[in-house]
Design a protein around this motif. Structure first.
Motif, PDB file in Angstrom:
ATOM      1  N   GLY A  61      24.430   6.026  -4.389  1.00  0.00           N
ATOM      2  CA  GLY A  61      23.705   6.860  -5.331  1.00  0.00           C
ATOM      3  C   GLY A  61      22.525   6.107  -5.910  1.00  0.00           C
ATOM      4  N   PRO A  62      21.596   6.818  -6.538  1.00  0.00           N
ATOM      5  CA  PRO A  62      20.444   6.158  -7.148  1.00  0.00           C
ATOM      6  C   PRO A  62      20.879   5.201  -8.253  1.00  0.00           C
ATOM      7  CG  PRO A  62      20.079   8.528  -6.967  1.00  0.00           C
ATOM      8  CD  PRO A  62      21.513   8.288  -6.649  1.00  0.00           C
ATOM      9  N   GLN A  76      16.298  15.758 -15.399  1.00  0.00           N
ATOM     10  CA  GLN A  76      15.175  15.034 -14.831  1.00  0.00           C
ATOM     11  C   GLN A  76      14.792  15.633 -13.481  1.00  0.00           C
ATOM     12  OE1 GLN A  76      16.233  10.954 -13.800  1.00  0.00           O
ATOM     13  NE2 GLN A  76      18.379  11.501 -13.936  1.00  0.00           N
ATOM     14  N   TYR A  91      14.201   4.645  -9.748  1.00  0.00           N
ATOM     15  CA  TYR A  91      15.516   4.392  -9.195  1.00  0.00           C
ATOM     16  C   TYR A  91      15.369   3.737  -7.827  1.00  0.00           C
ATOM     17  CZ  TYR A  91      17.585   7.737 -12.536  1.00  0.00           C
ATOM     18  OH  TYR A  91      18.007   8.398 -13.670  1.00  0.00           O
ATOM     19  N   LEU A 127      12.902   6.096  -5.842  1.00  0.00           N
ATOM     20  CA  LEU A 127      12.703   7.421  -6.414  1.00  0.00           C
ATOM     21  C   LEU A 127      12.125   7.313  -7.815  1.00  0.00           C
ATOM     22  CD1 LEU A 127      16.153   8.946  -5.426  1.00  0.00           C
ATOM     23  CD2 LEU A 127      13.964   9.666  -4.496  1.00  0.00           C
ATOM     24  N   GLN A 155      17.542   3.644  -4.314  1.00  0.00           N
ATOM     25  CA  GLN A 155      18.684   4.246  -3.629  1.00  0.00           C
ATOM     26  C   GLN A 155      18.830   3.600  -2.258  1.00  0.00           C
ATOM     27  OE1 GLN A 155      18.651   8.516  -2.934  1.00  0.00           O
ATOM     28  NE2 GLN A 155      20.881   8.574  -2.901  1.00  0.00           N
ATOM     29  N   TYR A 193      11.439   7.502 -14.962  1.00  0.00           N
ATOM     30  CA  TYR A 193      12.484   6.642 -14.423  1.00  0.00           C
ATOM     31  C   TYR A 193      12.095   6.177 -13.026  1.00  0.00           C
ATOM     32  CZ  TYR A 193      15.197   9.597 -17.723  1.00  0.00           C
ATOM     33  OH  TYR A 193      15.659  10.301 -18.818  1.00  0.00           O
ATOM     34  N   LEU A 242      19.421   3.062 -11.490  1.00  0.00           N
ATOM     35  CA  LEU A 242      18.269   2.975 -12.380  1.00  0.00           C
ATOM     36  C   LEU A 242      17.716   1.555 -12.408  1.00  0.00           C
ATOM     37  CD1 LEU A 242      16.507   4.405 -14.578  1.00  0.00           C
ATOM     38  CD2 LEU A 242      18.122   3.477 -16.256  1.00  0.00           C
ATOM     39  N   PHE A 285      12.893  14.892  -9.779  1.00  0.00           N
ATOM     40  CA  PHE A 285      12.625  13.771  -8.901  1.00  0.00           C
ATOM     41  C   PHE A 285      11.390  14.011  -8.036  1.00  0.00           C
ATOM     42  CE2 PHE A 285      16.165  10.852  -9.210  1.00  0.00           C
ATOM     43  CZ  PHE A 285      17.118  11.605  -9.880  1.00  0.00           C
ATOM     44  N   GLY A 286      10.714  12.926  -7.733  1.00  0.00           N
ATOM     45  CA  GLY A 286       9.652  12.948  -6.743  1.00  0.00           C
ATOM     46  C   GLY A 286      10.247  12.807  -5.353  1.00  0.00           C
ATOM     47  N   PRO A 287       9.410  12.862  -4.309  1.00  0.00           N
ATOM     48  CA  PRO A 287       9.907  12.821  -2.932  1.00  0.00           C
ATOM     49  C   PRO A 287      10.396  11.445  -2.493  1.00  0.00           C
ATOM     50  CG  PRO A 287       7.523  12.858  -2.950  1.00  0.00           C
ATOM     51  CD  PRO A 287       7.956  13.047  -4.372  1.00  0.00           C
TER      52      PRO A 287
END
Lengths: 114, 111
Positions: A42-43, A103, A35, A91, A37, A33, A45, A105-107
């Motif tokens: 909020g994130p 899910q 995203y 993200l 933000q 995914y 998609l 998440f990456g940084p």
């Protein structure tokens, strides 16, 4: 287990320039995914891949954003040309597969468009 | 249109207080509801709740889903300054594994 990797971590560009973000999901995760933000929200998609196929890109501004996931592993998200309102954290997240998995998440990549 | 709404938007409390964060949803093909904690970086997973209605607990945090009311609460007891963060609620849809996020509740815990 290594987590979701993203690069770069920060990027500052001028409007009308182009930028690309890279994501490497957790090994074996079929779903990826992207995203967006925006500060205070909020994130949202942008696009969802299942292996190398697109599942949902209904909120991707296709006139300027594009994404690909070649070979069903890592992915790139591109913005061309960038606008001021694209300033946000981007993200990347991945999940194994199936309906019971959360899910990861990456940084994130913080993009500032000036 | 699918919607996830969180309240309050922000909250300031003192250490030791108990807080309750709310998440309500209007989503077709509901599968599960997830809570995340977001500090300065990426969201980290807290809980996943399904229609079974079972309460989830982890230390001072607990959460439960009310399927009838289409809502969930996240409780944090004996808050600490390290609990200061944005708490995100997301609903996962069946079929395409799509997640819809709320705007988050920004919690600040003062020493």
């Amino acid at each position: 287990e290594a987590g979701v990797a993203q690069s770069p971590r920060y990027k500052i560009i001028e409007k009308r320039q182009s930028v690309a973000f890279w994501c490497n999901p957790i090994s074996g995760h079929a779903t990826l995914y992207w995203y967006q933000q925006i500060l205070g929200q909020g994130p949202k998609l942008l696009i969802q891949f299942q292996n190398n196929g697109v599942v949902d890109d209904s909120q991707l501004p296709k006139d300027r954003f594009s994404a690909e996931r070649l070979k069903g592993v890592d992915s790139t998200l591109k913005i061309q040309p960038a606008k001021l309102e694209d300033s946000a954290v981007y993200l990347c997240a991945s999940s194994l597969q199936g309906e019971v998995d959360e899910q990861y998440f990456g940084p994130g990549t913080r993009l500032t468009v000036t | 249109e699918d919607k996830v709404v969180q309240s309050p938007l922000s909250l300031v409390v003192h250490e030791g207080d108990t807080v309750t964060l709310n998440c309500s949803y209007e989503v077709t093909n509901f599968r599960s509801l997830l809570w995340y904690k977001q500090e300065k970086k990426a969201p980290t997973f807290l809980f996943m709740l399904t229609s079974s209605g079972i309460e989830k607990k982890s230390g001072r945090l607990s959460s439960i889903l009310d399927k009838k009311e289409l809502s969930s609460i996240l409780n944090i007891t004996a808050t600490q300054t390290g609990d200061s963060a944005i708490y995100l609620c997301a609903v996962k849809k069946s079929g395409a594994y799509k997640y819809i996020f709320g705007t988050g509740t920004r919690l600040k815990v003062l020493a």
